[in-house]
Structures are given as C-alpha cells and as structure tokens.
Enzyme design. Structure first.
Site, PDB file in Angstrom:
ATOM      1  N   GLY A 150     -17.027 -26.017   0.118  1.00 16.13           N
ATOM      2  CA  GLY A 150     -17.669 -24.869   0.748  1.00 16.13           C
ATOM      3  C   GLY A 150     -18.483 -24.039  -0.216  1.00 16.13           C
ATOM      4  O   GLY A 150     -19.515 -23.458   0.153  1.00 16.13           O
ATOM      5  N   ASP A 167     -11.458 -19.218   5.680  1.00 20.37           N
ATOM      6  CA  ASP A 167     -10.051 -19.515   5.938  1.00 20.37           C
ATOM      7  C   ASP A 167      -9.518 -20.312   4.770  1.00 20.37           C
ATOM      8  O   ASP A 167      -9.340 -21.533   4.845  1.00 20.37           O
ATOM      9  CB  ASP A 167      -9.923 -20.286   7.261  1.00 20.37           C
ATOM     10  CG  ASP A 167      -8.474 -20.596   7.607  1.00 20.37           C
ATOM     11  OD1 ASP A 167      -7.575 -20.037   6.957  1.00 20.37           O
ATOM     12  OD2 ASP A 167      -8.249 -21.411   8.523  1.00 20.37           O
TER      13      ASP A 167
END
Length: 288
Positions: A150, A167
């Site tokens: 990410g 998350d």
C-alpha cells in the site's frame, strides 16, 4: 502440534497466548486450529477459540474475531462513508480479513472499492475459513483486490479517491511504515481535494503515544481531525481509537440517514457518542 511460540499444550488442552508488548499476556482456550501457513511476510493462523469463535492471528496477534470483529470493521468503514456527502471511490489499505470491504459493500452508491493488501495469502485464508467476516467481499464486483504494498501503491497517485481507509495491523513488521508521516502525506495526495482519510489509531490506554502521534501528523495536513472510540473486547485493553481527517467534512454534521440499515453495532446514537471522548484522551490531544 506445530512448534509455534503462541500455541501451548497445558494440562491436555490447547491454549493461544498473545503477548502484548512483553507487558501483558492474554490466554484463550482453543477449540481447533483450522489453518496454519507462513507467507513471505508473516505467520498466518486461523483458530477457533472459546467465546470469540474463529480468529485471524498474524504473528501471534489477534486481528479479528467472529465475536467482535464487526465492531471494529463497522466503525472504521461506516463513519467516513456517512461523513462524506457523496463518496464514490474508496481505497482500503490493508484489511486482509475483508471485513471493511464487506461493510462498504452495503452502500450501493459506492462505485469502486480498491483494496490494497500486501499479503494475498491472508485474504485467501480468510475467505476460506472466516466467511462470516469476509461476507460479500469476494462476490462484489466493485471490490478490486490489489495484492501490493500500500505504501508503494499510493506514491505516484493523485486525487483518485473520495475516501481512504487505512486498516493496518499493529505498527510492527509489514505495517510499521503505515504509521509514518511520509505515508500519511502521500495518502492525502492520493485523495481528492474534498476527500476523507480514516485510520485505526491503536489503544488509547496502551498505545497512547501512537494515537497522539497519528493525531498530530494528520492535524498538520488536514483542517478537521477527530478521534473516535469503540469497545473491541478482543484487543488488549478492550478500548480502541480511530482517527478521521478531512479538509471539508465534519462528522458532527454527517447525514446519519445514509447509514446502512443492516449493521450490528453502529447506529445513530453510537455514531455521535463515539466522538464524545473521555477527559484523559482530550488531555492527550491537547498536549500534542
């Protein structure tokens, strides 16, 4: 039994023992070890324990459970969706158990949900062994699974998403860099100008330094930054914080009528009350 340093045989019974910061050990009686695999990133276990049901465990740390995982997932996902007046494109960074993606699938007005998870094996194991958590995530065509880092994914992207939900697991191993200022700055660039960023910001009791640093960093780059809280019994201390950040949209002015009607934890009252912080958290915020 497999030689793992968090599963023990005690008096003929199997116990999972989570070691939190070398200060706290929490023991759970195990019904069954359903899965044990090691990816290139981490040890992945799915076990069935008394009271909490099936649990995802990464490197010996509980990530989600059938008993209370929906509390965390609902608070992390529904709050930004309700706060933003017209979201369409959402990015989840992390979220390998697919719980957040499943919650987002409840909103028909969302057009695209990209989930960037570094460890594909976590997703596959959860879809196989924890369908009550993953729900509709693997069936919703709007959800795009992107198995990538990410941090790298957002580096060269600008103004793509209405909402970014981070998350992450605890700030160790693969997730450590997801708590750094450079990452949050790149995340803001990846948001549309009126976008919202939401992240989990750890325990207000045991990780107050991480919560305070997250709040401080986001306050440098966003006009509106607020912490909100929920009780998540399977996390050490049972009390968890989340942080929402935007330049335009205040959750105090959110249109609660948009809230999905098939939630198990969050409702109109919980939404508003989660931002009513105890004095000790206010003191932490006021001193950053």
């Amino acid at each position: 039994m497999e030689n793992l340093d968090f599963l023990y045989e005690i008096d003929g019974e199997t116990w999972f023992i989570e070691n939190d910061r070398n200060n706290l050990k929490i023991s759970y009686k195990v019904k069954e070890v359903l899965s044990s695999v090691k990816s290139v990133y981490q040890q992945i276990n799915i076990i069935d324990i008394y009271d909490f049901g099936r649990c995802l465990i990464l490197d010996g740390v509980i990530q989600t459970t059938e008993l209370d995982g929906y509390i965390y997932n609902e608070m992390l996902s529904h709050v930004p969706v309700i706060t933003h007046p017209h979201p369409q494109d959402v990015l989840i960074i992390g979220g390998g158990d697919c719980g957040v993606a499943n919650e987002l699938s409840k909103y028909n007005f969302l057009k695209k949900i990209d989930m960037v998870e570094i460890d594909e094996l976590v997703v596959r194991e959860c879809i196989k062994y924890m369908p009550s958590v993953t729900g509709m995530a693997s069936y919703d065509e709007r959800i795009n699974f992107i198995f990538n880092d990410g941090i790298e994914y957002i580096k060269d992207k600008n103004a793509m998403y209405d909402i970014i939900i981070i998350d992450s697991s605890d700030p160790v191993g693969p997730a450590e860099d997801l708590f750094k200022e450079s990452f949050y700055l790149n995340a803001k660039k990846c948001l549309k100008p009126d976008g919202i960023l939401t992240c989990q910001s750890q325990s207000p009791l045991f990780n107050k330094d991480i919560m305070a640093r997250t709040y401080k960093i986001l306050s440098k780059y966003f006009a509106i930054v607020k912490i909100y809280v929920a009780s998540v019994p399977s996390y050490p201390g049972g009390f968890w914080s989340f942080t929402i950040a935007s330049d335009y949209f205040d959750p105090d002015k959110a249109d609660i009528s948009k809230l999905a009607d098939n939630t198990r934890y969050i409702n109109r009252e919980v939404f508003h009350s989660s931002f009513k912080l105890p004095n000790f958290i206010k003191e932490i915020i006021n001193h950053v």
